[in-house]
Write a protein that holds these residues in place. Structure first.
Motif, PDB file in Angstrom:
ATOM      1  N   LYS A  74     -27.316 -26.345  16.256  1.00  0.00           N
ATOM      2  CA  LYS A  74     -28.284 -25.259  16.192  1.00  0.00           C
ATOM      3  C   LYS A  74     -28.461 -24.853  14.734  1.00  0.00           C
ATOM      4  CE  LYS A  74     -27.203 -23.256  20.737  1.00  0.00           C
ATOM      5  NZ  LYS A  74     -26.776 -22.016  21.435  1.00  0.00           N
ATOM      6  N   PRO A  75     -29.148 -25.649  13.922  1.00  0.00           N
ATOM      7  CA  PRO A  75     -29.305 -25.305  12.497  1.00  0.00           C
ATOM      8  C   PRO A  75     -29.930 -23.929  12.333  1.00  0.00           C
ATOM      9  CG  PRO A  75     -30.885 -26.998  13.159  1.00  0.00           C
ATOM     10  CD  PRO A  75     -29.911 -26.863  14.280  1.00  0.00           C
ATOM     11  N   GLN A  76     -29.382 -23.167  11.407  1.00  0.00           N
ATOM     12  CA  GLN A  76     -29.795 -21.770  11.242  1.00  0.00           C
ATOM     13  C   GLN A  76     -30.476 -21.537   9.902  1.00  0.00           C
ATOM     14  OE1 GLN A  76     -27.183 -18.430  12.673  1.00  0.00           O
ATOM     15  NE2 GLN A  76     -27.104 -17.941  10.502  1.00  0.00           N
ATOM     16  N   GLY A  81     -35.422 -11.685   7.020  1.00  0.00           N
ATOM     17  CA  GLY A  81     -34.168 -10.945   7.135  1.00  0.00           C
ATOM     18  C   GLY A  81     -33.450 -11.122   8.455  1.00  0.00           C
ATOM     19  N   LYS A  82     -33.920 -12.022   9.297  1.00  0.00           N
ATOM     20  CA  LYS A  82     -33.303 -12.253  10.601  1.00  0.00           C
ATOM     21  C   LYS A  82     -32.734 -13.671  10.687  1.00  0.00           C
ATOM     22  CE  LYS A  82     -34.614  -8.273  12.383  1.00  0.00           C
ATOM     23  NZ  LYS A  82     -33.649  -7.236  12.838  1.00  0.00           N
ATOM     24  N   LYS A  83     -31.558 -13.813  11.298  1.00  0.00           N
ATOM     25  CA  LYS A  83     -31.008 -15.138  11.555  1.00  0.00           C
ATOM     26  C   LYS A  83     -31.843 -15.819  12.629  1.00  0.00           C
ATOM     27  CE  LYS A  83     -26.208 -13.900  10.488  1.00  0.00           C
ATOM     28  NZ  LYS A  83     -24.828 -13.787  11.051  1.00  0.00           N
ATOM     29  N   PHE A  84     -32.154 -17.076  12.390  1.00  0.00           N
ATOM     30  CA  PHE A  84     -33.023 -17.791  13.329  1.00  0.00           C
ATOM     31  C   PHE A  84     -32.569 -19.241  13.452  1.00  0.00           C
ATOM     32  CE2 PHE A  84     -36.939 -19.090  15.364  1.00  0.00           C
ATOM     33  CZ  PHE A  84     -37.299 -17.943  16.056  1.00  0.00           C
ATOM     34  N   CYS A  85     -32.380 -19.683  14.688  1.00  0.00           N
ATOM     35  CA  CYS A  85     -31.895 -21.039  14.949  1.00  0.00           C
ATOM     36  C   CYS A  85     -33.015 -21.930  15.468  1.00  0.00           C
ATOM     37  CB  CYS A  85     -30.763 -21.013  15.986  1.00  0.00           C
ATOM     38  SG  CYS A  85     -29.318 -20.081  15.477  1.00  0.00           S
TER      39      CYS A  85
END
Length: 302
Positions: A74-76, A81-85
């Motif tokens: 699940k590359p992130q 400003g939000k973590k997203f995979c």
């Protein structure tokens, strides 16, 4: 060295490198044109809630991240400003460009809390987009692909935003179980109930009618539909249940010349015309008779 051999030797030493250089030049020019197009899209962005500077900065950060390579199941990345995979670099890049640079999901609402149904949420980048332009939007998302839905759940959790619900379902014109065709991560954008559009892997998923979810709403502001061929079945359900006019605006990706939808575009549009909608269509004039994704915007007159 024979005369023929000498000619061949000249070809290898001089002409072959020239061909390589020409190929590299064409590729570089193509990349430059693409870069200029993307920069132009950012410079002319009309996305409310996202400044051009913020858009450019997030694009730069994304490209830097891609240069280092994305690793893991699940590359992130970081978006606004939000973590997203995601499932892979290619699909993350494609979704960012389509949604944030090209602005395919831009819509205007007079409400601070628009009600949005996102049919075909994929990994949730569209939901992030809607929440940035309308922070108080109430969003319900649907995704049929089991692997992609797990990414979607992770992203919704990381967003930590209110009023977002997601369902692991295919949307159809009846409540049933249906075969869903998917493939590897690079094919995550092509999952479909149609074998001609999806991957080679077949899985059974639950399917429900969208109209069932609309019953508790008297008015919906936007229904976005990108379901790789099932758009016909979803609209059939809304027409049969007299639910079509509940929504003020639709953004629909219609898969023109998909075998299952061949010859159905005019009938598809007639459903909206009969219910008092105006519509715009965006397509590629250079691909007449070929398969292509049409973006259709339908807006109710009153």
């Amino acid at each position: 060295l024979s005369f023929t051999g000498a000619i061949a030797d000249i070809h290898i030493k001089f002409l072959f490198p020239i061909k390589i250089i020409n190929l590299m030049r064409v590729s570089l020019m193509s990349q430059m044109k693409r870069l200029l197009l993307l920069l132009s899209l950012m410079a002319n962005s009309k996305i409310s809630g996202i400044s051009k500077g913020s858009l450019f900065w997030n694009w730069i950060l994304l490209k830097i991240k891609f240069l280092g390579g994305l690793k893991g199941p699940k590359p992130q990345i970081s978006l606004f400003g939000k973590k997203f995979c995601g499932l892979d670099q290619s699909s993350l890049n494609y979704l960012f460009e389509e949604i944030f640079l090209k602005g395919e999901y831009i819509f205007k609402s007079t409400k601070a809390e628009p009600v949005i149904f996102d049919c075909g949420s994929n990994i949730g980048m569209g939901i992030l987009f809607f929440k940035i332009i309308y922070p108080n939007a109430k969003i319900t998302g649907f995704e049929a692909n089991p692997e992609v839905f797990e990414i979607l759940k992770t992203n919704i959790s990381n967003l930590n935003m209110n009023d977002i619900q997601v369902h692991h379902l295919a949307l159809y014109d009846q409540d049933t179980e249906i075969t869903f065709y998917t493939g590897n991560s690079s094919e995550s954008l092509l999952g479909s109930i149609n074998s001609n559009r999806g991957g080679k892997k077949a899985v059974l998923v639950k399917a429900k009618k969208l109209s069932e979810f609309l019953k508790t709403h008297s008015e919906i502001d936007l229904i976005k539909i990108d379901v790789e061929g099932a758009e016909w079945n979803i609209i059939q359900d809304l027409v049969q249940s007299s639910s079509l006019r509940k929504c003020h605006q639709y953004l629909i990706e219609f898969h023109l010349n998909l075998p299952e939808l061949e010859g159905k575009l005019s009938e598809f549009l007639e459903y909206f015309e009969a219910q008092g909608y105006l519509y715009n269509i965006r397509g590629d004039f250079g691909r007449v008779g070929e398969f292509q994704d049409l973006l259709i915007q339908c807006i109710r007159k009153d």
